[in-house]
Design an enzyme around this catalytic site. Sequence first.
Site, PDB file in Angstrom:
ATOM      1  N   ILE A 130     -18.295  -0.110  -2.866  1.00  0.00           N
ATOM      2  CA  ILE A 130     -17.215   0.574  -2.160  1.00  0.00           C
ATOM      3  C   ILE A 130     -16.025  -0.379  -2.140  1.00  0.00           C
ATOM      4  CG2 ILE A 130     -18.652   2.106  -0.772  1.00  0.00           C
ATOM      5  CD1 ILE A 130     -18.522   0.186   1.521  1.00  0.00           C
ATOM      6  N   ASP A 131     -14.829   0.167  -1.988  1.00  0.00           N
ATOM      7  CA  ASP A 131     -13.619  -0.642  -2.024  1.00  0.00           C
ATOM      8  C   ASP A 131     -13.624  -1.710  -0.938  1.00  0.00           C
ATOM      9  OD1 ASP A 131     -12.653   0.965  -4.099  1.00  0.00           O
ATOM     10  OD2 ASP A 131     -11.659   2.340  -2.708  1.00  0.00           O
ATOM     11  N   LYS A 132     -12.867  -2.762  -1.171  1.00  0.00           N
ATOM     12  CA  LYS A 132     -12.795  -3.875  -0.227  1.00  0.00           C
ATOM     13  C   LYS A 132     -12.454  -3.398   1.187  1.00  0.00           C
ATOM     14  CE  LYS A 132      -9.175  -6.568  -0.199  1.00  0.00           C
ATOM     15  NZ  LYS A 132      -8.164  -7.603  -0.544  1.00  0.00           N
ATOM     16  N   THR A 154     -12.816  -0.425   2.465  1.00  0.00           N
ATOM     17  CA  THR A 154     -13.696   0.630   2.970  1.00  0.00           C
ATOM     18  C   THR A 154     -14.933  -0.041   3.554  1.00  0.00           C
ATOM     19  OG1 THR A 154     -12.942   2.226   1.311  1.00  0.00           O
ATOM     20  CG2 THR A 154     -15.055   2.664   2.361  1.00  0.00           C
ATOM     21  N   ARG A 213     -10.319   9.309  -1.895  1.00  0.00           N
ATOM     22  CA  ARG A 213      -8.895   9.034  -1.728  1.00  0.00           C
ATOM     23  C   ARG A 213      -8.057   9.922  -2.649  1.00  0.00           C
ATOM     24  NH1 ARG A 213      -8.857   2.684  -2.589  1.00  0.00           N
ATOM     25  NH2 ARG A 213      -6.612   2.923  -2.143  1.00  0.00           N
TER      26      ARG A 213
END
Length: 308
Positions: free
Chosen positions: A140-142, A144, A241
């Site tokens: 998962i994104d940094k 998130t 997103r």
Amino acid sequence: MILEFTIGQEAGERLDVILAELIEDASRSYTQKLFESGKILVNKAPAKKNYKAEEGDVVFVDFPEEKDEAPIPSDIPLDIYHEDDDLIVVNKPRGMVVHPAQGHKDDTLVNAILYHVGGTMDADLTDVCEKDRPGIVHRIDKDTSGLLVIAKSVRAYESLSMQFREHTITRVYTALTYNGFKEDEGTVDVPIGRDPINRLKRKADGIEARHAVTHYRVLERIGKYTLIEARLETGRTHQIRVHMAYLGNPVVGDPLYGPKKDRLKAEGQILHAGKLGFMHPDGSGYIEFDVPLPDYFLGVIEKAKRQV
């Protein structure tokens, strides 16, 4: 490694902001060192980090050569929700990078996992995973937060990887979005590819688009904002997103797909991976985990309610 590109839709943004998004998961200190050492040029001249890019600018970045080394174990606290001989389920905090990247060599989730397991991962994992991502089957994104599963054995890695490929993993997120939804629930079935103008972004129906499906449900309407639950059927980069922005409901605080001015000062997308479920690789059946919304998320919700 050399990176060269021409500014398009990114025009008007500070160059350090553009590079922070383009150099995936790079630390600010790493990018700052590139500027200070003259490794970043604009139109063949050394650039300053606060330079506002103009359309047509040619940006040249010369990355220092880095050795292909295995990640180093680091004593970093972990919020572990489950662990057995095959896998670990962790609650990743906002701001933590999942695996080593430019400027993040010893402060990632992978470094923390390696320290925690203390050599109990299968040695053969290095043969089936990328060298710097032992046991990593998804990310998962940094910015998130939320649940991830990491494989400790080869059978877990192969089983979980197959479940992700076949889209049988349960992944449910909570997001705070802008604007209202016409319906209380729905599905976005729109492929996602690269943005043809802005290389930092993904785009609905973009270049080389791949099948992407997100199911959403309204949890609470808060004035100009909406709290939603989003369930991933597929797992494309930035999927929630991109799909929410496609609907006209970008995630609050999203630096790429949301409005430039963030009245809630969220400092990153308000997106949390709260539920994760899968078939256990040992054949014992389905397991599922839930983690509550973290404090940063609850704080932004309270700000939104004060604006109503």
